[in-house]
Scaffold this motif. Structure first.
Motif, PDB file in Angstrom:
ATOM      1  N   ILE A 132      17.650  30.151 -21.235  1.00 20.09           N
ATOM      2  CA  ILE A 132      16.651  31.364 -21.085  1.00 20.09           C
ATOM      3  C   ILE A 132      16.546  31.994 -22.582  1.00 20.09           C
ATOM      4  O   ILE A 132      17.325  32.402 -23.428  1.00 20.09           O
ATOM      5  N   PRO A 133      15.439  32.246 -23.132  1.00 25.16           N
ATOM      6  CA  PRO A 133      14.990  32.514 -24.314  1.00 25.16           C
ATOM      7  C   PRO A 133      15.135  34.237 -24.363  1.00 25.16           C
ATOM      8  O   PRO A 133      14.111  34.900 -24.887  1.00 25.16           O
ATOM      9  N   TYR A 134      16.366  34.655 -24.685  1.00 23.76           N
ATOM     10  CA  TYR A 134      16.636  36.061 -25.026  1.00 23.76           C
ATOM     11  C   TYR A 134      16.261  36.454 -26.226  1.00 23.76           C
ATOM     12  O   TYR A 134      16.274  35.637 -27.244  1.00 23.76           O
ATOM     13  N   GLN A 135      15.655  37.576 -26.529  1.00 23.25           N
ATOM     14  CA  GLN A 135      15.724  38.254 -27.805  1.00 23.25           C
ATOM     15  C   GLN A 135      16.994  38.290 -28.239  1.00 23.25           C
ATOM     16  O   GLN A 135      17.958  38.631 -27.396  1.00 23.25           O
ATOM     17  N   PRO A 136      17.513  38.591 -29.616  1.00 23.53           N
ATOM     18  CA  PRO A 136      18.670  38.709 -30.070  1.00 23.53           C
ATOM     19  C   PRO A 136      19.510  39.705 -29.395  1.00 23.53           C
ATOM     20  O   PRO A 136      20.554  39.752 -28.887  1.00 23.53           O
ATOM     21  N   TRP A 137      18.880  41.244 -29.283  1.00 24.17           N
ATOM     22  CA  TRP A 137      19.621  42.243 -28.824  1.00 24.17           C
ATOM     23  C   TRP A 137      19.910  41.945 -27.265  1.00 24.17           C
ATOM     24  O   TRP A 137      21.140  42.385 -26.669  1.00 24.17           O
ATOM     25  N   ALA A 138      19.071  41.279 -26.503  1.00 18.22           N
ATOM     26  CA  ALA A 138      19.335  40.823 -25.105  1.00 18.22           C
ATOM     27  C   ALA A 138      20.450  39.817 -24.659  1.00 18.22           C
ATOM     28  O   ALA A 138      21.125  40.047 -23.925  1.00 18.22           O
ATOM     29  N   LEU A 139      20.455  39.014 -25.622  1.00 21.44           N
ATOM     30  CA  LEU A 139      21.596  38.119 -25.711  1.00 21.44           C
ATOM     31  C   LEU A 139      22.880  38.658 -25.843  1.00 21.44           C
ATOM     32  O   LEU A 139      23.876  38.258 -25.310  1.00 21.44           O
ATOM     33  N   GLU A 140      22.862  39.648 -26.749  1.00 23.30           N
ATOM     34  CA  GLU A 140      24.319  40.367 -26.988  1.00 23.30           C
ATOM     35  C   GLU A 140      24.606  41.296 -25.899  1.00 23.30           C
ATOM     36  O   GLU A 140      25.737  41.355 -25.350  1.00 23.30           O
ATOM     37  N   LYS A 141      23.628  41.667 -25.066  1.00 23.41           N
ATOM     38  CA  LYS A 141      23.714  42.406 -23.796  1.00 23.41           C
ATOM     39  C   LYS A 141      24.256  41.606 -22.759  1.00 23.41           C
ATOM     40  O   LYS A 141      25.082  42.001 -22.206  1.00 23.41           O
ATOM     41  N   ARG A 142      23.497  40.423 -22.461  1.00 18.12           N
ATOM     42  CA  ARG A 142      23.972  39.450 -21.549  1.00 18.12           C
ATOM     43  C   ARG A 142      25.676  38.885 -21.987  1.00 18.12           C
ATOM     44  O   ARG A 142      26.274  39.097 -20.796  1.00 18.12           O
ATOM     45  N   LYS A 143      26.043  39.131 -23.047  1.00 15.17           N
ATOM     46  CA  LYS A 143      27.305  38.456 -23.686  1.00 15.17           C
ATOM     47  C   LYS A 143      28.297  39.783 -23.023  1.00 15.17           C
ATOM     48  O   LYS A 143      29.407  39.564 -22.545  1.00 15.17           O
ATOM     49  N   ASP A 144      27.688  40.985 -23.203  1.00 17.51           N
ATOM     50  CA  ASP A 144      28.369  42.217 -22.758  1.00 17.51           C
ATOM     51  C   ASP A 144      28.522  42.294 -21.180  1.00 17.51           C
ATOM     52  O   ASP A 144      29.799  42.493 -20.753  1.00 17.51           O
ATOM     53  N   ILE A 145      27.654  41.906 -20.709  1.00 16.35           N
ATOM     54  CA  ILE A 145      27.631  41.725 -19.170  1.00 16.35           C
ATOM     55  C   ILE A 145      28.660  40.747 -18.831  1.00 16.35           C
ATOM     56  O   ILE A 145      29.500  40.994 -17.692  1.00 16.35           O
ATOM     57  N   LEU A 146      28.592  39.636 -19.295  1.00 13.18           N
ATOM     58  CA  LEU A 146      29.696  38.499 -18.967  1.00 13.18           C
ATOM     59  C   LEU A 146      31.060  39.063 -19.191  1.00 13.18           C
ATOM     60  O   LEU A 146      32.067  38.920 -18.387  1.00 13.18           O
ATOM     61  N   GLU A 147      31.235  39.681 -20.063  1.00  9.66           N
ATOM     62  CA  GLU A 147      32.657  40.175 -20.467  1.00  9.66           C
ATOM     63  C   GLU A 147      33.118  41.431 -19.915  1.00  9.66           C
ATOM     64  O   GLU A 147      34.448  41.519 -19.574  1.00  9.66           O
ATOM     65  N   HIS A 148      32.295  42.298 -19.504  1.00  9.52           N
ATOM     66  CA  HIS A 148      32.668  43.574 -19.027  1.00  9.52           C
ATOM     67  C   HIS A 148      32.119  44.183 -17.822  1.00  9.52           C
ATOM     68  O   HIS A 148      32.572  45.170 -17.245  1.00  9.52           O
ATOM     69  N   HIS A 149      31.013  43.510 -17.340  1.00  7.05           N
ATOM     70  CA  HIS A 149      30.166  44.367 -16.269  1.00  7.05           C
ATOM     71  C   HIS A 149      29.554  43.330 -15.195  1.00  7.05           C
ATOM     72  O   HIS A 149      28.856  43.774 -14.564  1.00  7.05           O
TER      73      HIS A 149
END
Length: 267
Positions: free
Chosen positions: A83-100
């Protein structure tokens, strides 16, 4: 938290897969699709995704985790399957995976949105009353009434879990334009997300009497660097005794907090 949510994923996908296997009659060679009196393809009947594990992650997930089998993704564009995320969105998705991951809307019984409703692992019915195509989903008691007209979408201030769908035929392909979704749904159980700017164009291509090829192009300039596309097949449920059941999931479910550690809750 990740263990807990993956357990929820396992339960949902396993139940859906078992239900599909139980309710579907043995596969038979399929003839050509039939047509309605107006000449359009007859899509009516009961259907289910043939790619159940897309419900876990739209991207490739080559490693099995907590009983979730490894699976092939359904992202066909970009060619790398990501999925072609913008850099900030890729970081958000990483945070979702780890915490949410606990916040997955499906885990709280909210409607799934488009396209997720199409590969949630439960069956759905298609009806074609004059001037419309209607989807009746078993999961979450969801439905979509799609007018086949040139009517306009609602104003952008109006946002809904399933959005607003407008359809038309391009030859034998049903094309559905979906706007006005809110930002509260995810694409899968892996935390892939979008904003309220999401614009989805679905294409339903009848392959034979028992197969529809589903394709969706997703565009969200707030979150992604480019539009991207998913594709998979939908299969007819030909069991004459099949019926859709009550989906006992209460919107806004909060009881996940009562899961014990042994059942997957966070320590």
């Amino acid at each position: 938290m990740r263990r807990f949510t993956v357990l929820c994923a396992l339960v949902l996908v396993t139940v859906g897969t078992v239900a599909a296997q139980r309710n579907q009659a043995p596969a038979k060679p399929a003839g050509p699709f039939t047509r309605l009196p107006d000449g359009k393809p007859n899509l009516q009947g009961y259907w289910q995704s043939r790619n159940f594990f897309s419900a876990f992650d739209l991207e490739d997930h080559p490693v099995a985790e907590f009983g979730i089998p490894a699976g092939k993704g359904v992202v066909v564009d970009p060619p790398d399957g990501k999925i072609p995320y913008q850099p900030w969105a890729l970081e958000k998705r990483k945070d979702i995976l780890e915490h949410h991951l606990f916040d997955d809307p499906q885990a709280h019984c909210w409607l799934s949105g488009v396209p997720r409703q199409m590969y949630t692992p439960f069956g759905f019915q298609i009806l074609q009353p004059t001037g419309y195509v209607t989807f009746l989903y078993e999961a979450f008691h969801s439905f979509r009434i799609i007018p086949l007209s040139s009517g306009q979408h609602p104003p952008p201030e109006i946002r809904m879990f399933e959005g607003d769908s407008r359809g038309h035929w391009e030859g034998d392909v049903l094309v559905v334009d979906v706007t006005n979704q809110n930002e509260k749904t995810w694409f899968d159980m892996a935390g892939n997300f979008h904003s309220d700017a999401l614009h989805v164009v679905e294409r339903y291509t009848p392959v034979d009497a028992n197969t529809i090829r589903y394709e969706a192009t997703l565009d969200d300039s707030k979150v992604f660097t480019q539009p991207w596309k998913i594709r998979f097949d939908i299969g007819r449920n030909a069991d004459p005794k099949y019926e859709q059941m009550e989906f006992a999931c209460v919107e806004g479910e909060q009881d996940l907090k009562h899961y014990t550690v042994n059942e997957g809750a966070k320590k």
